[in-house]
Design a protein around this motif. Structure first.
Motif, PDB file in Angstrom:
ATOM      1  N   THR A 160      14.947   2.756  -8.892  1.00 26.22           N
ATOM      2  CA  THR A 160      14.133   3.240  -7.778  1.00 26.22           C
ATOM      3  C   THR A 160      12.890   3.887  -8.369  1.00 26.22           C
ATOM      4  O   THR A 160      12.990   4.789  -9.195  1.00 26.22           O
ATOM      5  N   LYS A 161      11.752   3.376  -7.942  1.00 21.46           N
ATOM      6  CA  LYS A 161      10.490   3.868  -8.480  1.00 21.46           C
ATOM      7  C   LYS A 161       9.408   3.739  -7.418  1.00 21.46           C
ATOM      8  O   LYS A 161       9.486   2.881  -6.549  1.00 21.46           O
ATOM      9  N   SER A 162       8.397   4.550  -7.526  1.00 18.21           N
ATOM     10  CA  SER A 162       7.261   4.462  -6.620  1.00 18.21           C
ATOM     11  C   SER A 162       6.428   3.227  -6.953  1.00 18.21           C
ATOM     12  O   SER A 162       6.180   2.946  -8.131  1.00 18.21           O
ATOM     13  N   VAL A 163       6.006   2.497  -5.934  1.00 19.30           N
ATOM     14  CA  VAL A 163       5.200   1.299  -6.167  1.00 19.30           C
ATOM     15  C   VAL A 163       3.831   1.649  -6.732  1.00 19.30           C
ATOM     16  O   VAL A 163       3.162   0.786  -7.304  1.00 19.30           O
ATOM     17  N   THR A 164       3.436   2.906  -6.610  1.00 17.87           N
ATOM     18  CA  THR A 164       2.142   3.312  -7.160  1.00 17.87           C
ATOM     19  C   THR A 164       2.128   3.220  -8.682  1.00 17.87           C
ATOM     20  O   THR A 164       1.057   3.192  -9.282  1.00 17.87           O
ATOM     21  N   GLN A 165       3.290   3.143  -9.313  1.00 20.59           N
ATOM     22  CA  GLN A 165       3.384   3.003 -10.764  1.00 20.59           C
ATOM     23  C   GLN A 165       3.020   1.591 -11.223  1.00 20.59           C
ATOM     24  O   GLN A 165       2.730   1.388 -12.396  1.00 20.59           O
ATOM     25  N   TRP A 166       3.097   0.620 -10.319  1.00 22.03           N
ATOM     26  CA  TRP A 166       2.911  -0.781 -10.698  1.00 22.03           C
ATOM     27  C   TRP A 166       1.642  -1.417 -10.134  1.00 22.03           C
ATOM     28  O   TRP A 166       1.331  -2.548 -10.472  1.00 22.03           O
TER      29      TRP A 166
END
Length: 198
Positions: A160-166
């Motif tokens: 689970t990660k924020s899409v802002t990282q990609w």
């Protein structure tokens, strides 16, 4: 010459509308499928084929009911038979019910079903599923075994990660970062040790 190179690299760039979560999820799901397939997993399309066959039969039943020779008051019993499925034909409601049951119980949030990789000792493929809730930037990617009851089934792993990282601020997917995270999740599922740098 440099303009042609720039144009060819721009064609391969995956860009999303950052204000629409479906666009973001679609690009991430598509990339996950590409990454998993590049690791030697072949897509298992049996469930998709079953859904297509059921959908085709449902459409045929609907077309037969629509274009039956007689007008409405005279074809009432025939229409009821097509809709209710009481007669010897697999009809609209039952087939739609079966289709929805497959979607609800088997498919859920799955974006990819796979066979085990060739040459592998495992006898089960993967079920890759994802979630990106509305009004949230948290993308959850889950890898499960296609047959959880199998002896060779691995434990479920989740990222689970924020899409802002990609994504860049322009909506371009930074594939290298995303690729690295998904590959780490696949390795975690397969219980592979990451290669150490010398």
């Amino acid at each position: 010459m440099e303009e042609k190179k720039a144009e060819s690299t721009n064609k391969n760039v995956k860009k999303a509308n950052l204000l629409e979560h479906n666009s973001i999820k679609h690009i991430l799901d598509e990339s996950v499928s590409d990454i998993v397939k590049s690791r030697g997993y072949k897509e298992d399309v049996r469930l998709s084929n079953l859904k297509l066959i059921l959908g085709t039969v449902i459409i045929v039943v609907a077309l037969v009911a629509q274009f039956y020779n007689k007008k409405f008051p005279e074809n009432r019993d025939f229409l009821i038979g097509c809709i209710a499925s009481f007669f010897d034909y697999d009809k609209y409601v039952v087939l739609n019910g079966v289709l929805q049951l497959i979607l609800y119980t088997k498919e859920k949030n799955a974006i990819l079903f796979t066979y085990p990789p060739e040459g592998s000792f495992t006898s089960t493929g993967l079920v890759v599923s994802s979630k990106l809730p509305r009004f949230s930037d948290e993308y959850t990617l889950t890898i499960d075994s296609a047959d959880p009851k199998s002896i060779s089934a691995g434990k479920s792993v989740q990222l689970t990660k924020s899409v802002t990282q990609w994504f860049t601020k322009d909506g371009v997917l930074v594939e290298g970062l995303f690729w690295k995270d998904v590959e780490a999740l696949i390795k975690d599922y397969a219980k592979e040790e990451p290669k150490k740098k010398k």
